[in-house]
Design an enzyme around this catalytic site. Structure first.
Site, PDB file in Angstrom:
ATOM      1  N   ASP A 168      17.302  53.083  11.747  1.00  0.00           N
ATOM      2  CA  ASP A 168      17.228  53.719  13.074  1.00  0.00           C
ATOM      3  C   ASP A 168      16.133  54.772  13.094  1.00  0.00           C
ATOM      4  O   ASP A 168      16.319  55.845  13.649  1.00  0.00           O
ATOM      5  CB  ASP A 168      18.554  54.405  13.423  1.00  0.00           C
ATOM      6  CG  ASP A 168      19.731  53.519  13.205  1.00  0.00           C
ATOM      7  OD1 ASP A 168      19.728  52.416  13.746  1.00  0.00           O
ATOM      8  OD2 ASP A 168      20.654  53.930  12.481  1.00  0.00           O
ATOM      9  N   SER A 198      13.136  59.098  15.175  1.00  0.00           N
ATOM     10  CA  SER A 198      14.553  58.908  14.953  1.00  0.00           C
ATOM     11  C   SER A 198      15.092  58.282  16.227  1.00  0.00           C
ATOM     12  O   SER A 198      15.033  58.890  17.287  1.00  0.00           O
ATOM     13  CB  SER A 198      15.217  60.249  14.677  1.00  0.00           C
ATOM     14  OG  SER A 198      16.600  60.095  14.709  1.00  0.00           O
ATOM     15  N   ARG A 199      15.554  57.052  16.125  1.00  0.00           N
ATOM     16  CA  ARG A 199      15.882  56.325  17.349  1.00  0.00           C
ATOM     17  C   ARG A 199      17.204  56.763  17.962  1.00  0.00           C
ATOM     18  O   ARG A 199      17.410  56.625  19.146  1.00  0.00           O
ATOM     19  CB  ARG A 199      15.936  54.824  17.047  1.00  0.00           C
ATOM     20  CG  ARG A 199      14.598  54.182  17.233  1.00  0.00           C
ATOM     21  CD  ARG A 199      14.619  52.758  16.752  1.00  0.00           C
ATOM     22  NE  ARG A 199      13.609  52.577  15.727  1.00  0.00           N
ATOM     23  CZ  ARG A 199      13.594  51.565  14.879  1.00  0.00           C
ATOM     24  NH1 ARG A 199      14.549  50.665  14.906  1.00  0.00           N
ATOM     25  NH2 ARG A 199      12.639  51.457  13.992  1.00  0.00           N
ATOM     26  N   VAL A 200      18.129  57.273  17.190  1.00  0.00           N
ATOM     27  CA  VAL A 200      19.399  57.687  17.782  1.00  0.00           C
ATOM     28  C   VAL A 200      19.657  59.171  17.611  1.00  0.00           C
ATOM     29  O   VAL A 200      20.551  59.714  18.222  1.00  0.00           O
ATOM     30  CB  VAL A 200      20.593  56.910  17.178  1.00  0.00           C
ATOM     31  CG1 VAL A 200      20.439  55.447  17.432  1.00  0.00           C
ATOM     32  CG2 VAL A 200      20.751  57.225  15.725  1.00  0.00           C
TER      33      VAL A 200
END
Lengths: 183, 502
Positions: B339, B364-366
């Site tokens: 992620d 940071s995707r989440v």
């Protein structure tokens, strides 16, 4: 690997054929195959002829016919051998025969194994061990009795992949392991 | 303690006297061939995949290839004394590792043998190593922060509990250091850490263990080590072993953090094993299931919903690139699985910007949803500002005349870059980070010279801790920055600046 696949396929075919012919046929084929295999083992020259690719298939077939006549094989088994020759699979004969035996054993509920003891067992003792085991396993048992001083005492029974180790040697080793591990 | 000779013989006598005569029933096979840490075994017909087989001399093998007439196993120990024709026993045990309290604070190998000389690891609970990742029902989105204690990561690429954040970079740019700092930062929290060392030097692992012990972080950490001299099978299984131990906590509603250092070496070990097992090679000679190897490992990182205990497993895999090539096979694979990534750059490292995080390439995707409001407010525009700064800095090198606002942006950027530097093994609590970043991003440092920024930071934090601890506490508790708190913090910075000498 390939050898195994070939042997299984041919053996199964003959076995299935025997099944169609009636109960006695399968057993008879088995015995005849065993006789032929014996002849092969007794005369290495014959085996060499079968394996030699230079010799023509026709010649191999006439050899088979003659040998089969001497051994008094049935039409079906002779045909089977000739068919193997046609397909060029004669060199696999021994493994086919071995697998055929295995199929027979499976069908008849026969287990083959070996029993190792430190001293030779008397024949009454052998019988009682066998019948005792047969009762427990609920199957017919064909046992080879061997002796091996190295196991010190007790017995070691090997059936197929399973090993029942009740030898003194194994137990001593376990004690040793336990002490090493400090349990 | 000394044992007398009689006592020993007494023990042995007891052992023999109480020995239960039990008939040992085992399924056996025979070794067909052995070499390069791989053995082919004939027999053991009912053998299961991933089952342990016992070879002579207490060496175990992992059954990996189940074929028509043979079983291919990878040996987990020395193969020198194993011969063709040796008997192999089935154990009936599928590879599992000890878990729970027994492994806390220990250094162990992937099988569970101790490496720290503190006695055997008790096998009270054990867990299968290779199991399926939890399903959708159990999970919930990542929403709780997992602080690494590093300003540049917590502010711009925040990591949440249950997230998988890749740490990627060349050799010697501080990848392991980020992992270690993240472990040290968990001292105050309840997160239990697992550090999995794959294919590293023994001296490095010893160094890591020593560092953690010195900083008092070993109490909440387990090190699983399969060093370069260990068989490939152990290196391959080590991350799974670490994951299984961490999963035990996750499933019991506790948070866990696991660091795989590093997965590129694990991939190499798996490639070796696969080639020797004659599995067909694919790209870069890696086997066809190399993607699945990493995806099934990293899928096991999860945040559980409250109905399912609320546990979490955060994974920080590390990948080493060759000369910055992140488009090689393994790096692209792992980037696509995780992620987000923290990209470390040698140029930044050598320029003294440490941790050498490349802000532009790190994402940071989440993690954004796992950042506190306070952090979001002070660091919200940080990433954009720094990107603008870098662009302008490249432009400004031509030495042309710059207008005032450009000049100001450059100066601010320089100070922010300086502010993001952080020493190793000094993770910072989040309220300190917020306070420092507040001072930087709100322009309180613009009139401080660039060289004194770090001195300013240090003394400012000391001042805050000593004279205004209530503000830090408030940030920590509220997790938000309202107008009132902002003005309080602002006046505190002003107050400190009066007494600050460069």
């Amino acid at each position: 690997m390939k050898e195994q696949v070939i042997a299984k396929r041919y053996a199964r075919a003959l076995f299935a054929l025997g099944q169609d012919q009636g109960a006695g046929a399968q057993k008879q084929y088995g015995e005849e195959l065993a006789r032929f295999a014996e002849a092969l083992e007794a005369a290495p020259l014959l085996d060499r002829v079968f394996r030699n690719p230079v010799i023509k298939i026709e010649d191999k077939k006439s050899v088979i016919s003659k040998v089969a006549e001497r051994l008094g094989l049935s039409r079906m088994v002779i045909n089977f051998c000739l068919f193997l020759a046609d397909k060029g699979r004669l060199e696999h004969f021994l493994s086919i025969q071995a697998y055929y035996n295995k199929l027979m054993d499976e069908q008849e509920g026969v287990l083959r194994g070996s029993l190792v003891t430190a001293i030779e067992l008397s024949s009454e003792k052998q019988d009682s061990v066998r019948s005792g085991l047969e009762k427990q396993l609920n199957k017919n048992l064909v046992l080879d009795f061997e002796t091996d001083q190295a196991i010190l005492g007790g017995l070691l029974l090997r059936i197929g992949d399973k090993l029942y180790d009740a030898s003194i040697k194994a137990q001593l080793e376990q004690v040793k392991e336990n002490i090493k591990r400090g349990e | 303690m000394q044992i007398k000779a009689e006592e020993i013989s007494q023990i042995i006598q007891d052992q023999i006297a109480n020995y239960e005569q039990k008939m040992e029933m085992t399924e056996t096979g025979t070794v067909l061939s052995v070499g390069d840490g791989i053995a082919r075994v004939y027999g053991v017909e009912n053998c299961q995949a991933m089952e342990l087989l016992e070879f002579p001399g207490q060496v175990y093998g992992l059954a990996l290839n189940l074929e028509e007439d043979s079983v291919g196993c990878a040996l987990l120990g020395e193969d020198t004394h194993i011969n063709e024709g040796d008997t192999v026993k089935r154990t009936g045990r599928v590879f599992s590792v000890p878990v729970g309290e027994a492994v806390t604070g220990r250094v162990i190998d992937p099988v569970g043998n101790p490496l720290d000389g503190q006695g055997p690891v008790t096998l009270e609970e054990s867990r299968l190593v290779d199991i399926k990742a939890p399903g959708i029902v159990e999970r919930q989105p990542v929403d709780e922060p997992m602080y690494t204690g590093l300003k540049s990561i917590d502010s711009m690429t925040p990591i949440g509990r249950g997230q998988r954040e890749l740490i990627i970079g060349d050799r010697q740019v501080g990848k392991t250091a980020i992992g270690l700092d993240a472990i040290l930062a968990q001292k105050e929290s309840d997160v239990h850490c697992f550090y999995v060392a794959v294919g590293q030097k023994k001296s490095t692992v010893a160094g890591v263990a020593d560092t953690l012990r010195r900083h008092g972080a070993m109490e909440h950490t387990t090190i699983i080590s399969a060093t370069a001299s260990e068989p490939a099978a152990l290196q391959y299984i080590a991350p799974f072993a670490g994951c299984a131990m961490a999963e035990h906590l996750r499933d019991n509603g506790k948070p866990a953090l696991v660091i795989y250092d590093d997965l590129s070496k694990q991939a190499v070990a798996y490639r070796q094993m696969s080639l020797l097992l004659r599995r067909p090679p694919g790209r870069e000679a890696y086997p066809g299931d190399i993607f699945y190897l990493h995806s099934r490992l990293l899928e096991r990182a999860a945040k559980f919903s409250d109905e399912h205990g609320g546990g979490s497993l955060t994974a920080l895999p590390i990948i080493e690139t060759q000369a910055g090539d992140i488009s090689a096979y393994i790096p692209t694979n792992v980037i696509s699985i995780t992620d987000g990534q923290v990209y470390l750059e040698p140029d930044l490292f050598n320029a003294g910007f440490r941790p050498a995080v490349n802000v532009g390439l790190s994402v940071s995707r989440v993690g954004g949803s796992a950042q506190t409001k306070a952090m979001k407010k002070v660091a919200g525009t940080l990433r954009l500002d720094l990107a603008q700064y870098r662009e302008l800095a490249a432009f400004a090198q031509f030495g042309s005349d710059l207008d005032k606002s450009t000049q100001a942006k450059l100066e601010r950027g320089k100070r922010m870059m300086e502010l993001l530097k952080q020493d190793q093994y000094e993770p910072m609590p989040v309220q300190d980070q917020v306070a420092v970043l507040f001072a930087g991003s709100r322009g309180y440092m613009d009139d401080i010279s660039e060289d004194s920024v770090r001195k300013f930071e240090k003394e400012y934090l000391d001042f805050m801790k000593n004279s205004k601890p209530e503000i830090l506490d408030e940030i920590n508790q509220k997790k938000d920055m309202d107008q009132e708190l902002e003005s309080k913090l602002g006046s505190a910075v002003e107050e400190f600046k009066k007494g600050f000498q460069e």
